[in-house]
Design a protein around this motif. Structure first.
Motif, short mmCIF file in Angstrom:
data_model
loop_
_atom_site.label_atom_id
_atom_site.label_comp_id
_atom_site.label_asym_id
_atom_site.label_seq_id
_atom_site.Cartn_x
_atom_site.Cartn_y
_atom_site.Cartn_z
N UNK A 283 66.48 -4.55 -18.10
CA UNK A 283 66.65 -3.92 -19.42
C UNK A 283 65.51 -4.24 -20.36
N UNK A 284 64.84 -5.37 -20.17
CA UNK A 284 63.75 -5.75 -21.05
C UNK A 284 64.19 -6.43 -22.32
N UNK B 293 62.85 -7.80 -27.73
CA UNK B 293 62.99 -7.89 -26.29
C UNK B 293 62.36 -9.14 -25.71
N UNK B 294 62.19 -9.14 -24.40
CA UNK B 294 61.61 -10.27 -23.69
C UNK B 294 60.60 -9.75 -22.68
N UNK B 295 59.65 -10.61 -22.32
CA UNK B 295 58.66 -10.28 -21.30
C UNK B 295 58.82 -11.27 -20.15
N UNK B 296 58.98 -10.79 -18.92
CA UNK B 296 59.17 -11.70 -17.79
C UNK B 296 57.90 -12.46 -17.44
N UNK C 145 61.84 -0.52 -26.13
CA UNK C 145 61.70 -1.97 -26.28
C UNK C 145 63.03 -2.69 -26.05
N UNK C 146 64.12 -2.07 -26.49
CA UNK C 146 65.44 -2.68 -26.39
C UNK C 146 66.06 -2.51 -25.01
N UNK D 109 55.03 5.92 -21.98
CA UNK D 109 55.19 4.50 -22.32
C UNK D 109 56.26 3.84 -21.46
N UNK D 110 56.04 2.58 -21.15
CA UNK D 110 57.01 1.76 -20.43
C UNK D 110 56.89 0.32 -20.92
N UNK D 111 57.86 -0.48 -20.56
CA UNK D 111 57.82 -1.88 -20.96
C UNK D 111 56.82 -2.65 -20.10
#
Length: 307
Positions: A24-25, A63-66, A144-145, A282-284
């Protein structure tokens, strides 16, 4: 955080939550996917990080970044966890778990005219699509969400949470139906510009004439001050009104090209430097895309070469 991996048993629920957040990001969107509250999902992620002794996500403003550790873990987990989810849902054991739907957002007109026809062949390859239309800022916020997987955006997103690749250039054309075009002095329009259109009814996407104002500024070098005759918040509606003889408008070429070729719509000017807007895919940021998201992503970039 410790560098040593815990020797205790690992709860599979933590892995399920991790994979949902990874896909989900964002923690909030991932928590919704597994039916948890955001605080509970956060607690589970911290527990998993403690167990592994490694950080899995970097927290972003949205959000978060892995981390690379998360990318590796997600690659190992995806297939077996999806298979377990399918079994839990009652799917036959011999049948592979289906890929989740690809959630794609973008402007309604471009999706209807260009994107969906290009993606239609992928349905036979098992791709499922869920489409959301709307304004670019809202769609990018959803990306982003974690609400969307991909977004076709008329603006380049800012920040490190998203990656945007140029998809296509939209060229804008000043058009009218043949009846209106015949009433205008085209030579005067080429020589005097906007003055030749004084009093001509304008059909606009919005009350403040954003596309028309940009054309007037870019091509005529003047500020447009006028009240539109018709306002319809869908460029396909603008096209329909112009085709019916309501007046003049500015439309992206992809939307009216077939009508220009058929002679039912007339380009009133052919400037050497028409207004152009670049659309982005666009993508995460983060780990690898799901297989079907990657398929849609790559297929769109390839198809857009002919748009």
């Amino acid at each position: 955080m410790s560098d040593r991996t815990s020797n205790g048993p690992l709860d599979l629920a933590l892995l399920r939550t991790f994979l949902a957040v990874y896909r989900a990001g964002s923690v909030t969107a991932g928590a919704r996917l597994v039916g948890l509250s955001q605080p509970t999902a956060t607690t589970q992620l911290k527990a998993l990080e403690e167990h592994l002794g490694r950080r899995l996500f970097e927290r972003l403003p949205r959000g978060v970044a892995p981390t690379p550790v998360a990318d590796e873990l997600a690659a190992r987990l995806a297939a077996p966890m999806d298979a377990l989810e399918a079994i839990a849902a009652g799917a036959p054991a011999h049948r592979p778990a289906p890929e989740p739907p690809v959630h794609l957002g973008g402007p309604a007109e471009a999706l209807a005219v260009l994107v969906l026809p290009a993606l239609a062949p992928l349905v036979e390859r098992g791709v499922r699509l869920r489409i959301t239309t709307g304004l670019a800022d809202d769609l990018l916020a959803g990306l982003r969400a974690g609400t969307h997987d991909l977004v076709v955006s008329a603006i380049r997103p800012r920040g490190r949470a998203l990656i945007a690749e140029p998809l296509m250039d939209e060229e804008f054309v000043l058009v009218a139906a043949p009846a209106w075009a015949g009433r205008l002095d085209r030579d005067r329009l080429a020589d005097d510009g906007a003055a030749a259109l004084a009093g001509v009814p304008l059909v606009s996407y919005a009350e403040d004439l954003p596309i028309l104002r940009r054309y007037w500024r870019h091509v005529f070098g003047t500020r447009l001050t006028a009240d539109p005759a018709i306002v319809v918040p869908d460029l396909r509606g603008v096209l329909a009104a112009v085709l019916a003889g309501a007046g003049v408008s500015v439309l992206p070429h992809y939307l009216c090209a077939a009508h220009i070729d058929a002679g039912t719509l007339v380009p009133l000017l052919e400037p050497d430097d028409p207004p152009i807007n670049t659309a982005f895919l666009a993508r995460r940021t983060g780990g690898p895309l799901h297989p079907h998201v990657a398929l849609v992503h790559d297929h769109l970039l390839e198809a857009a070469r002919s748009w």
